[in-house]
Motif scaffolding. Sequence first.
Motif, PDB file in Angstrom:
ATOM      1  N   SER A  21       0.810  -1.130  -0.009  1.00 32.52           N
ATOM      2  CA  SER A  21       0.030  -0.078  -0.036  1.00 32.52           C
ATOM      3  C   SER A  21       0.904   1.271   0.076  1.00 32.52           C
ATOM      4  O   SER A  21       1.824   1.358   0.744  1.00 32.52           O
ATOM      5  N   THR A  22       0.681   2.169  -1.000  1.00 33.54           N
ATOM      6  CA  THR A  22       1.317   3.435  -0.802  1.00 33.54           C
ATOM      7  C   THR A  22       0.586   4.455   0.053  1.00 33.54           C
ATOM      8  O   THR A  22       1.052   5.800  -0.034  1.00 33.54           O
ATOM      9  N   GLY A  23      -0.577   4.211   0.417  1.00 33.66           N
ATOM     10  CA  GLY A  23      -1.391   5.226   1.091  1.00 33.66           C
ATOM     11  C   GLY A  23      -2.049   6.041  -0.028  1.00 33.66           C
ATOM     12  O   GLY A  23      -2.757   7.073   0.742  1.00 33.66           O
ATOM     13  N   GLU A  24      -2.231   5.682  -1.352  1.00 35.20           N
ATOM     14  CA  GLU A  24      -2.854   6.788  -2.163  1.00 35.20           C
ATOM     15  C   GLU A  24      -4.319   6.020  -1.987  1.00 35.20           C
ATOM     16  O   GLU A  24      -4.459   5.196  -2.266  1.00 35.20           O
ATOM     17  N   ALA A  28     -10.448   5.402  -1.410  1.00 37.11           N
ATOM     18  CA  ALA A  28     -10.119   4.426  -0.252  1.00 37.11           C
ATOM     19  C   ALA A  28      -8.866   3.846  -0.719  1.00 37.11           C
ATOM     20  O   ALA A  28      -8.556   3.502  -1.921  1.00 37.11           O
ATOM     21  N   ILE A  29      -8.358   3.401   0.343  1.00 40.23           N
ATOM     22  CA  ILE A  29      -7.042   2.459   0.112  1.00 40.23           C
ATOM     23  C   ILE A  29      -7.556   1.003   0.159  1.00 40.23           C
ATOM     24  O   ILE A  29      -7.882   0.456   1.259  1.00 40.23           O
ATOM     25  N   GLN A  35      -8.986   6.988  11.077  1.00 41.07           N
ATOM     26  CA  GLN A  35      -8.183   7.532  10.713  1.00 41.07           C
ATOM     27  C   GLN A  35      -7.535   7.873   9.287  1.00 41.07           C
ATOM     28  O   GLN A  35      -7.097   8.849   8.925  1.00 41.07           O
ATOM     29  N   GLY A  36      -7.529   6.611   8.967  1.00 39.26           N
ATOM     30  CA  GLY A  36      -7.032   6.514   7.462  1.00 39.26           C
ATOM     31  C   GLY A  36      -8.023   6.710   6.535  1.00 39.26           C
ATOM     32  O   GLY A  36      -7.653   7.269   5.215  1.00 39.26           O
ATOM     33  N   GLN A  40     -13.513  12.740  -2.242  1.00 41.01           N
ATOM     34  CA  GLN A  40     -12.237  12.676  -1.805  1.00 41.01           C
ATOM     35  C   GLN A  40     -12.337  12.808  -0.328  1.00 41.01           C
ATOM     36  O   GLN A  40     -13.208  13.682   0.138  1.00 41.01           O
ATOM     37  N   VAL A  41     -11.368  12.368   0.517  1.00 36.80           N
ATOM     38  CA  VAL A  41     -11.200  12.155   1.616  1.00 36.80           C
ATOM     39  C   VAL A  41     -10.079  13.138   2.197  1.00 36.80           C
ATOM     40  O   VAL A  41      -9.226  13.270   1.455  1.00 36.80           O
TER      41      VAL A  41
END
Length: 463
Positions: free
Chosen positions: A296-299, A344-345, A436-437, A461-462
Amino acid sequence: MNNASGYGELLFLAIMGYLLIRGMRKFLDLPSRLPRWNKLLDYLWVPAAVLAFGILVLNLKSATLPDAYWLFVLLTIGAVLVALRDYRPARSLLLALSPFLLTKIIEYILLGSDGHVLKQYDTLVDTTQGFSIIWLITFIIIARNQKITLEKERVLREEEEKAKRLIEAQNVELERLVVERTAALTHQAAELRAALTDLRAAQAQLVQSEKMASLGELTAGIAHEIQNPLNFVNNFADVSLEMLSELREEQARPQREPGLEAELLDDIAQNLQKIHHHGQRAASIVKGMLEHSRTSTGERLPTNVNHLAEEYLRLAYQGLRAKDKSFNATLVTDFELALPEVEAIAPDLGRVLLNLFSNAFYAVRQRQLTEERGYIPTVSLSTRLAEGLVEIRVRDNGLGIPEAVQQKIFQPFFTTKPSGEGTGLGLSLSYDIVTQGHSGTLTVDSEPGNTEFLIGLPVGQVS
């Protein structure tokens, strides 16, 4: 004045001198203030003894000898008071004695040979002596009051010094206690830092264990999913080989049957199509898992929640069945078809869903082991769009979660599973990933026989 009366007067004056000196010693505390003078005063009787010897043995006829000795006593007392002039009561006594001593000196000077004051000075001496006695008594009283005041001040100073020494001792003790307490706190802080380091290391290990447990469940589900199409591929391949053998045998015969050959060729073609279909199915599973297994790149990317939730529901179920083939559960899905995609991730959200599904299957399996035969384990999955949130509901008809447990269910390391079956980090990590994520919500609502976890994800978009 005869010798007997002179001796008696001298003895009386010696006794008076002794009493005066004794009183002065006690009043002025001579043993500690003037130790040398105090020792010399022990010999004040010597002049009286010498004069008494002269009167009784040598028959001295001087009538002024007793007055001379008395004047000597008064001068000695005056000398002592002068030596103690820095002491306030002594100064007051010196001031009291001075007029009386001066009067006695004048009176001694004016004595006649018979030991009496000359008549022309008798009235003056008596008047002066009366005044000096009043003066003496007055200042003796003043000196006594000063002595009492000084004694009170001394006692007060001693008490203050005692209190000061006590405070100093207490301060020393407090400083010692502070040093000891500081050392103890420093030691405790070092122990706490070491414990915190160990705890973080243990937490990292538990997080890794939780990830590995999730990976194990995911791997089991993948293996079970791939096993079905591979079984079809293997079975149809074996059948096709048998048909090819029959076709070769038919072609080797002198008299061939074209109809049978055509039938075998059609069957082989159908088998190859099925092999291709199930091969594509296995390939799609592998492709999907490769996508989810990427680091996961967190994108955040647009994610189809219906597809993601359904896929992980199936994987969780197959993972549990891979462990216990006797377990079966009813899966109920209700997806909103017009559900928008969410940013979302996907791997992280998939981990959350896998954890919720695994817990749901665990709950219904535990109830199945304790309930009557008519119980049907059921896990439900539904999605809805409500108030700008995409809602994912995971429901099971397991044993339920008590109210006290619900309040602690998202705390790290809290678990109701037996030792070895859970680390207590699954729901805690899931809660952090969602809240949080993804800036979403994760709540639980449970009663006996019914538990529902609700995930709320914002659409778009979060931030």
